[in-house]
Design an enzyme around this catalytic site. Sequence first.
Site, PDB file in Angstrom:
ATOM      1  N   PHE A 150     -31.069 -20.440  94.846  1.00 38.17           N
ATOM      2  CA  PHE A 150     -31.973 -19.417  95.380  1.00 38.17           C
ATOM      3  C   PHE A 150     -31.716 -18.113  94.638  1.00 38.17           C
ATOM      4  O   PHE A 150     -30.608 -17.553  94.743  1.00 38.17           O
ATOM      5  CB  PHE A 150     -31.675 -19.251  96.873  1.00 38.17           C
ATOM      6  CG  PHE A 150     -32.435 -18.173  97.599  1.00 38.17           C
ATOM      7  CD1 PHE A 150     -33.696 -18.428  98.136  1.00 38.17           C
ATOM      8  CD2 PHE A 150     -31.879 -16.912  97.805  1.00 38.17           C
ATOM      9  CE1 PHE A 150     -34.382 -17.448  98.865  1.00 38.17           C
ATOM     10  CE2 PHE A 150     -32.558 -15.930  98.529  1.00 38.17           C
ATOM     11  CZ  PHE A 150     -33.811 -16.201  99.061  1.00 38.17           C
ATOM     12  N   GLU A 201     -30.209  -9.378  91.918  1.00 41.72           N
ATOM     13  CA  GLU A 201     -30.211  -9.067  90.484  1.00 41.72           C
ATOM     14  C   GLU A 201     -28.990  -8.201  90.164  1.00 41.72           C
ATOM     15  O   GLU A 201     -28.405  -7.604  91.071  1.00 41.72           O
ATOM     16  CB  GLU A 201     -31.502  -8.336  90.112  1.00 41.72           C
ATOM     17  CG  GLU A 201     -32.716  -9.197  90.394  1.00 41.72           C
ATOM     18  CD  GLU A 201     -34.019  -8.615  89.852  1.00 41.72           C
ATOM     19  OE1 GLU A 201     -34.013  -7.460  89.373  1.00 41.72           O
ATOM     20  OE2 GLU A 201     -35.030  -9.337  89.920  1.00 41.72           O
ATOM     21  N   PRO A 202     -28.648  -8.080  88.893  1.00 41.20           N
ATOM     22  CA  PRO A 202     -27.471  -7.272  88.557  1.00 41.20           C
ATOM     23  C   PRO A 202     -27.550  -5.862  89.154  1.00 41.20           C
ATOM     24  O   PRO A 202     -26.535  -5.335  89.623  1.00 41.20           O
ATOM     25  CB  PRO A 202     -27.495  -7.234  87.024  1.00 41.20           C
ATOM     26  CG  PRO A 202     -28.209  -8.499  86.631  1.00 41.20           C
ATOM     27  CD  PRO A 202     -29.218  -8.760  87.719  1.00 41.20           C
ATOM     28  N   HIS A 242     -29.791  -4.927  91.670  1.00 43.36           N
ATOM     29  CA  HIS A 242     -30.454  -4.925  92.984  1.00 43.36           C
ATOM     30  C   HIS A 242     -29.873  -6.010  93.866  1.00 43.36           C
ATOM     31  O   HIS A 242     -30.327  -7.157  93.837  1.00 43.36           O
ATOM     32  CB  HIS A 242     -31.977  -5.108  92.814  1.00 43.36           C
ATOM     33  CG  HIS A 242     -32.577  -4.035  91.975  1.00 43.36           C
ATOM     34  ND1 HIS A 242     -32.752  -4.165  90.620  1.00 43.36           N
ATOM     35  CD2 HIS A 242     -32.988  -2.784  92.297  1.00 43.36           C
ATOM     36  CE1 HIS A 242     -33.261  -3.044  90.132  1.00 43.36           C
ATOM     37  NE2 HIS A 242     -33.426  -2.186  91.129  1.00 43.36           N
ATOM     38  N   GLY A 259       3.991 -16.090 108.332  1.00 47.53           N
ATOM     39  CA  GLY A 259       5.007 -15.464 107.485  1.00 47.53           C
ATOM     40  C   GLY A 259       4.727 -15.734 106.016  1.00 47.53           C
ATOM     41  O   GLY A 259       3.567 -15.781 105.593  1.00 47.53           O
ATOM     42  N   GLU A 297     -25.519 -12.666 101.754  1.00 45.65           N
ATOM     43  CA  GLU A 297     -26.512 -12.771 102.851  1.00 45.65           C
ATOM     44  C   GLU A 297     -26.610 -11.447 103.619  1.00 45.65           C
ATOM     45  O   GLU A 297     -26.868 -11.445 104.822  1.00 45.65           O
ATOM     46  CB  GLU A 297     -26.116 -13.885 103.822  1.00 45.65           C
ATOM     47  CG  GLU A 297     -26.044 -15.240 103.174  1.00 45.65           C
ATOM     48  CD  GLU A 297     -27.363 -15.963 103.192  1.00 45.65           C
ATOM     49  OE1 GLU A 297     -28.371 -15.353 103.583  1.00 45.65           O
ATOM     50  OE2 GLU A 297     -27.380 -17.135 102.793  1.00 45.65           O
ATOM     51  N   PHE A 333     -32.760   3.021 105.651  1.00 44.41           N
ATOM     52  CA  PHE A 333     -32.989   2.598 104.260  1.00 44.41           C
ATOM     53  C   PHE A 333     -34.110   3.366 103.574  1.00 44.41           C
ATOM     54  O   PHE A 333     -34.303   3.263 102.373  1.00 44.41           O
ATOM     55  CB  PHE A 333     -33.325   1.095 104.212  1.00 44.41           C
ATOM     56  CG  PHE A 333     -32.247   0.225 104.806  1.00 44.41           C
ATOM     57  CD1 PHE A 333     -31.016   0.104 104.184  1.00 44.41           C
ATOM     58  CD2 PHE A 333     -32.466  -0.465 105.991  1.00 44.41           C
ATOM     59  CE1 PHE A 333     -30.018  -0.689 104.728  1.00 44.41           C
ATOM     60  CE2 PHE A 333     -31.476  -1.272 106.542  1.00 44.41           C
ATOM     61  CZ  PHE A 333     -30.248  -1.380 105.907  1.00 44.41           C
TER      62      PHE A 333
END
Length: 405
Positions: free
Chosen positions: A149, A153-154, A156, A360, A384, A404
């Site tokens: 899918f 983007e690099p 966005h 531990g 996601e 936004f």
Amino acid sequence: MQSTENVVSHHKRAKEDPFQFHDYYNVDELLDDEHLLARNAVRDWVKQEVSPIIEDCADKAKCPTHLFKGLAEIGAFGPSLPVEYGGGGMDEIAYGVIMQELERGDSGIRSMASVQGSLVMYPIYKFGSEEQRRKYLPKLGSGEFIGCFGLTEPDHGSNPGGMITNIKDDGDAYILNGAKMWITNSPVADLAVVWAKDEEGKIRGMIVEKDMKGFSAPEIHGKWSLRASITGELVFEDVRVPKENVFPEIRGLKGPLSCLSKARYGIAWGAIGAALDCYDSALRYSQERVQFGKPIGQFQLTQKKLAEMITEITKAQLLAWRLGTLANKGKATPAQISMAKRNNVNMALEIAREARQIHGGMGITNEYPIMRHMMNLETVLTYEGTHDIHLLITGMDVTGLNAFK
Ligand code: TGC
Ligand code: FAD
């Protein structure tokens, strides 16, 4: 110092996978026979197929691609999609409990199923033409085809609406250019569901096949998280995508975002599985490990950790179950899904960190599943929709004010 004998016995125990389910509020009573059957079948499959190899896969950063067929056989691809379109024909709770069991094994294994079912099969089912459905869905459902899918983007990630990948009309095809980044399964995928802007700036979805000229999917190396899952790029250089491969009706960001709602729902359940595995291991360790002449589980500080863990797991189980009942009625809103994804993943990550302390020094080794889950969950917290993006979605939902814009 731990004796060699002890280390060997720990190692053997880890390979044997002693996991026991914890259900403090009897949530199982809220499930029906079909849910329990599906859940138990996947639990057994994870013990047999995933647990014996997963530490090695994570160590070597190797994706167990042979498991795609097994995942198909246990019905992990599109459990709530119709059977005639390659799905399992079950409800949303069945989908949830299956994701929980897979992520109990490893978040990367759950990712293999999430992407195939919710991000590849679901959009083809929901937005595809009947020809597209018939051509691709049975083969995806059976694991013959692997899908991926491509939204991020690099430049966005959180803001996919800013994407620059684009298509231009060229008669009976579109010419696709651009690049996608961080794409689960892309280097091994037969096809990619790709989102790109058309000449009017509207986001369209399409199916790009691996042998189309100008399309490549190089692997991304160097991940310290989700190491048993393969991740790559998608690079499109004048790829000719036939118009018959483009989703006919859907336009705009709501197309990919509605697929994300489906996958985020699965993650809200899945993360509980990772948390349960960490809790189960910490509980057992606390009963066996002796310091100052008594099991460390007898110290109040250890009990505080364990008591808080099971409380948070129980709250997350109830949140997921209620979300599932809403989803079954088609009433789960995207904002409700965001709340559950954010809460449950963060809960799992905090439990992994506490479980690591209880183990531990042994907690940093691959004798126990803790560090692997913890590192995986750093990705799950981000993909996601990041932890903060989901917080802002809740903030927007309750205030009516959009952070936004
Ligand atoms: P905005 O203007 O709010 O919305 C655009 C349109 O979309 C609708 N919408 C949704 N529809 C369905 N489901 C949702 N969850 C939806 N959220 C919004 C909205 O109603 C609107 O519809 P319409 O009809 O008015 O056009 O969009 P925005 O650009 O302001 O962005 C909002 C924001 C930031 C919440 C969104 O962009 C976002 O969720 N960003 C996070 C990106 C993200 O999650 N990327 C994930 C990439 S895939 C991935 O990570 C796979 S990992 C796979 C694995 O291995 O498991
Ligand atoms: P950015 O968006 O650059 O965010 C960086 C930081 O800034 C975050 O903390 C974020 O919360 C914060 N931030 C951003 N905007 C705001 C704001 N408005 N207000 C406050 N804080 C903000 N994508 C796909 O399309 N398909 C896949 O199959 C897929 N698989 C993935 C697999 C892995 C292993 C990983 C790591 C990622 C995958 N992704 C995939 C991409 C994933 O969805 C993105 O990484 C995620 O959406 C965040 O985008 P980004 O990494 O560009 O971070």
